[in-house]
Design a protein around this motif. Structure first.
Motif: not given
Length: 511
Positions: A161-163, A353, A360, A167, A357
């Motif tokens: 997860t991101w924020h 950021e 990924e 993802a 990201l």
């Protein structure tokens, strides 16, 4: 005991110790007689062992094969050994063991616990499986994949997860098929190539490398055509990463309209994208206006065969332009990347950021590497000699890949590890070994004692393997020549936010 219920018990020499189920070696006839006298509990336990699902069934969503078969779409009508459900299990086993012939696959499958066949059923021959696969068709295996891919009872994995958003990535690949005229006509052959190729576009979780959805077509269909079939998988709560070949204004509006956030790479040329800069934000990113030109509208109408299609609405998005400088001991390379995103707030989602990201997205490439090199095997074409069987087998390969990726994520979750540290090759090898060992006893039909908790034992074996080492970032040449002549080197990456080359305009949407 009434004569009609009399049971002939085997002597101690009939069933060798350790072959039958339970936690202790096989008992002698006297011990069995004592248990019979104690009541029906022994037989309930014995029948429960026969009913217990095999390892493949336990690694997939609960009852998924039976559910897919119940939905129909297959040609099996008669009650035979190779029913639709049994045939589907054979196809999955074939994808798990792609180098084995039909006779060996049938023998392996018919030893599995929980297989829905009548007692004493004779194992069919290879030609029978060929006919059964043709009767099964593509749809059942596709539904098995789709139902299993939609399960929600799985660990996302560390870093997934991101924020607060999961993802995901979207990408495509091709797989070589057997070289015959029927497959060449159905799927197409690359220019200068010798074998037909099937094309896959898929939506993948970057944390576990597990497929969320997939679409299958011919080589000449193109990734974008297949990607449009993935639209329904773009739901709220995810942030999707895609390479620059997938962007179009129409696709951007449709996919983001389903609730997903997007961070898609776009082409660097200012004239290659339909947007202009409205203003530069505090972190160096830019708010841009997406506007459909007359030529874009005309092409979209021609492609759809509808001259009445309305113009796409003006849309605001955010562009993050950055360079990535890769430095090694002997060379420096700088690449410019532009990522368009639906995340408009630079305070909540800083440009640096988002740039970090985007790396990924490479997890989708790794997932395809595992699918093609590890699951299918290098240099091996699919077994199917007809279009339906080729697609059937492709769905089975995607399913087996998900099965292994899921198990790796579960093992990583138990050990509080990043799934990247779990070696996929070892996981697949252990699954194959445990499926082979998870066979019914030829004397009593029960699973061996070691199979009473097959998934837990399999996870324990996975965690007993040495994990991948957390090495520094390394790089090697991109081409075959470079890889032969350049040593792999440690590399450092520097991200720098830069202004775009887009024209700036002072307009507002709809003006």
């Amino acid at each position: 005991m009434s004569a009609q219920f009399a049971i002939v018990l085997p002597s101690a020499s009939t069933v060798p110790a350790g072959q039958c189920g339970g936690d202790a070696p096989a008992a002698d006839a006297g011990g069995l007689l004592a248990q019979v006298a104690a009541g029906p509990g022994l037989w309930e336990e014995w029948l429960g062992g026969l009913r217990r699902a095999g390892l493949i069934g336990e690694l997939l969503a609960d009852g998924v094969v039976a559910k897919a078969v119940a939905e129909g779409g297959h040609g099996h009508k008669l009650d035979r050994a190779l029913t639709a459900e049994v045939t589907a299990m054979c196809v999955i086993t074939g994808a798990l063991f792609p180098g084995q012939g039909y006779d060996l696959l049938l023998a392996r499958t018919f030893k599995m616990p929980g297989l829905p066949v009548k007692p004493g059923t004779v194992t069919p021959s290879g030609p029978a499986l060929s006919k059964a696969r043709a009767l099964l068709g593509e749809q059942v295996m596709r539904r098995v994949f789709e139902i299993d891919a939609a399960r929600t009872d799985l660990e996302l994995g560390i870093g997934a997860t991101w924020h607060g958003m999961e993802a995901t990535g979207m990408d495509g690949t091709t797989i070589e098929l057997f070289n015959n005229g029927e497959l060449a006509d159905a799927f197409g052959v690359p220019a200068g190539g010798t074998k037909p190729k099937i094309r896959i576009a898929a939506h993948v979780r970057t944390g576990s490398r597990r497929w969320i959805a997939a679409a299958i077509g011919g080589y000449h269909d193109g990734e974008n055509t297949l990607a449009d079939e993935l639209e329904s998988s773009f739901t709220a709560g995810i942030i999707n990463l895609a390479d620059r070949g997938f962007f179009s204004m129409d696709r951007w509006i449709r996919f983001s309209g389903r609730g997903a956030h997007l961070a898609w790479r776009v082409k660097n040329g200012a004239k290659s994208v339909p947007f202009k800069t409205l203003r530069t934000l505090t972190d160096g990113s830019e708010l841009v206006l997406l506007r459909e030109s007359d030529s874009m509208l005309g092409k979209r109408r021609r492609d759809a065969g509808d001259k009445t299609l309305p113009r796409l609405p003006d849309t605001i998005a955010r562009l993050v332009s950055f360079t990535v400088t890769a430095r090694t001991a002997r060379r420096i390379k700088t690449t410019t990347i532009k990522v368009l995103t639906t995340l408009l707030d630079p305070g909540a989602f800083p440009a640096r950021e988002i740039a970090a990201l985007y790396a990924e997205r490479w997890q989708a490439e790794i997932a395809y590497l595992h699918l093609k090199k590890t699951v299918k095997g290098t240099g091996r074409v699919l077994r199917g000699r007809s279009p339906a069987l080729a697609r059937q087998e492709t769905w089975a390969l995607l399913l087996v890949h998900n099965m292994a990726a899921t198990l790796a994520a579960r093992a990583a979750g138990q050990a509080d590890l990043d799934p990247d540290l779990i070696p996929f090759t070892a996981v697949l090898s252990l699954i194959r070994g445990h499926v082979t060992a998870d066979a019914c006893c030829p004397h009593c039909g029960k699973r061996p004692a070691s199979g009473n908790a097959p998934v837990a034992l399999l996870i324990a074996d996975i965690l007993a393997q040495p994990p991948h080492r957390q090495r520094p970032a390394r790089t090697s040449g991109r081409t075959a020549f470079q890889r032969q002549h350049w040593n792999t080197e440690e590399v450092t990456y520097t991200i720098t936010i830069v202004p775009s080359n887009l024209p700036k305009v002072d307009i507002r949407p709809g003006s």
